[in-house]
Enzyme design. Structure first.
Site, PDB file in Angstrom:
ATOM      1  N   SER A  56       0.834  -1.204   0.000  1.00  0.00           N
ATOM      2  CA  SER A  56       0.000   0.000   0.000  1.00  0.00           C
ATOM      3  C   SER A  56       0.868   1.253   0.000  1.00  0.00           C
ATOM      4  CB  SER A  56      -0.922  -0.007   1.222  1.00  0.00           C
ATOM      5  OG  SER A  56      -1.789  -1.115   1.201  1.00  0.00           O
ATOM      6  N   GLU A 161      -0.103  -8.443  -6.272  1.00  0.00           N
ATOM      7  CA  GLU A 161      -0.638  -9.795  -6.174  1.00  0.00           C
ATOM      8  C   GLU A 161       0.043 -10.787  -7.113  1.00  0.00           C
ATOM      9  OE1 GLU A 161      -5.252  -8.511  -5.061  1.00  0.00           O
ATOM     10  OE2 GLU A 161      -4.824  -9.509  -6.970  1.00  0.00           O
ATOM     11  N   SER A 182       4.032  -6.271  -3.043  1.00  0.00           N
ATOM     12  CA  SER A 182       3.707  -6.440  -1.628  1.00  0.00           C
ATOM     13  C   SER A 182       4.315  -7.729  -1.108  1.00  0.00           C
ATOM     14  CB  SER A 182       2.191  -6.482  -1.442  1.00  0.00           C
ATOM     15  OG  SER A 182       1.862  -6.860  -0.113  1.00  0.00           O
ATOM     16  N   HIS A 187       1.246 -13.356   0.678  1.00  0.00           N
ATOM     17  CA  HIS A 187       1.695 -13.145  -0.693  1.00  0.00           C
ATOM     18  C   HIS A 187       2.839 -14.090  -1.058  1.00  0.00           C
ATOM     19  CE1 HIS A 187      -0.323  -8.935  -1.192  1.00  0.00           C
ATOM     20  NE2 HIS A 187      -1.117  -9.828  -0.648  1.00  0.00           N
TER      21      HIS A 187
END
Length: 387
Positions: A56, A161, A182, A187
């Site tokens: 983020s 992702e 990320s 993940h």
């Protein structure tokens, strides 16, 4: 749970590395973060990588960097083309910087942006496009890259992702002017919390360095493009040039990244083997749409969508999964336009979000992991075969 959505991937190597940092007593951003950045950039054949504390934050810093370019910076009121399905913090930094979002529906088969609608989305106010590869499956990144170039748009590639996915022999995350990643627990690799930006652009790199670190000049290269250094060493030590943040990672995360990156190829290999089995089990089950692979997926998970012409109650399906002790959840964030937060956005959309709505109302996913899931996938098949 018998079949979890996510699982730990740390082994002895990671715990040994963590103890090395703990014993050093040096926890703030330093040599391990720097080394991980170098290795991550090399893995993606990019000049630069900048680690931050989450994916983020990577999107936030990337968005901010485009606003502080010396030539053709983004400005509030500019339009940005985005897919209707992604995670919330794909969008929030865009809103926070005053951009006007233009939502485009997705392809129901790949779950990525429907690029056939891009020409309908462009206006004279459009200045950027955000390409997102959903759940390990590369978007049509080459098409988006060409579209951005043909219309003089910035291309922000959110690859949070889809680490290690590939398209045309090239890693996902490398097509954009900036690519973001990320390293959250669930993940492809994990640094506890963590994220990364990659770029080949000298100015964007230097902007990202400053923006992640209070807007400070500390850490800038000697030939920085962002400011002219004076001879006053006392003042230069604490000089601020941008309205930045503190989204620095810590050394524990950096050293974990070094160890996890070593394992990434084998993680991806096993995820792809699991994907092959999943496809064998469900490809002929016409009750469900399963994600159509575009390029080489890194198989974050296994999305399943009830086909439009099939009468299956999703709640009944969820009860069957619960009874089999199988975890499941929404596909990414579903159709973002359906969330309460959209009331805070300036936006428009290209036509109806038909596919995004169908995914929102009739889709779910189950987990993939970097270990053999033969037993779990066969149990999934048995759990829903009689529905």
């Amino acid at each position: 749970m018998f079949y979890e959505l996510a699982s730990p991937t740390f082994g002895l190597e990671e715990y040994t590395a963590l103890n090395k940092v703990i014993e050093s007593g040096l926890f703030t951003m330093g040599e391990n973060v720097n080394e991980f950045e170098k290795q991550f950039a090399k893995y993606h054949s990019k000049k630069y990588a900048v680690m931050v504390n989450s994916g983020s934050s990577a999107n936030l810093i990337a968005t901010a960097a485009f606003f502080y370019k010396k030539s053709c910076p983004l400005k509030a009121g500019d339009e940005v083309i985005v897919p209707a399905v992604s995670w919330a913090t794909t969008y929030h930094p865009l809103q926070q910087y005053g951009l006007v979002l233009k939502f485009v529906d997705i392809n129901l088969q790949t779950l990525n942006m429907d690029v056939s609608k891009l020409e309908q989305a462009i206006t004279d106010k459009t200045k950027m496009i955000v390409g997102v590869s959903i759940l390990g499956n590369p978007a049509e990144l080459d098409v988006i890259r060409d579209f951005a170039d043909n219309h003089s748009l910035y291309f922000l590639e959110d690859n949070c992702e889809s680490l290690d996915a590939e398209l045309n022999g090239r890693k996902a995350g490398t097509f954009g002017d900036i690519g973001t990643f990320s390293f959250f627990f669930s993940h492809h690799i994990s640094t506890m919390e963590g994220g990364m930006l990659i770029t080949d652009d000298d100015e964007l790199y230097q902007l990202a360095l400053s923006l992640r670190n209070h807007g400070w000049t500390r850490g800038q290269p000697d030939d920085s493009m962002l400011f002219d250094k004076s001879d006053d060493a006392f003042s230069e030590a604490y000089r601020f040039i941008l309205p930045g943040y503190n989204v620095r990672p810590i050394e524990l995360s950096g050293i974990l990244g070094i160890e996890q990156l070593k394992k990434l190829p084998q993680f991806t290999e096993q995820r792809r083997k699991n994907l092959q089995l999943f496809n064998e089990l469900f490809a002929d089950d016409k009750r469900f749409i399963i994600q159509e692979e575009h390029g080489k997926s890194s198989a974050f998970c296994f999305p399943m969508i009830i086909s439009p012409d099939v009468d299956i109650c999703r709640d009944k399906l969820f009860c069957a999964l619960k009874a089999a002790d199988i975890g499941f959840r929404m596909i990414t964030g579903g159709n973002f336009l359906r969330h309460d937060v959209i009331k805070h956005y300036q936006y428009s959309q290209v036509g109806e979000m038909t596919a995004a709505n169908h995914v929102h109302d009739f889709g779910f996913f189950v987990g993939n992991h970097p270990f053999d899931l033969t037993e779990q996938l066969h149990t999934l098949k048995q759990a829903i075969v009689q529905l």
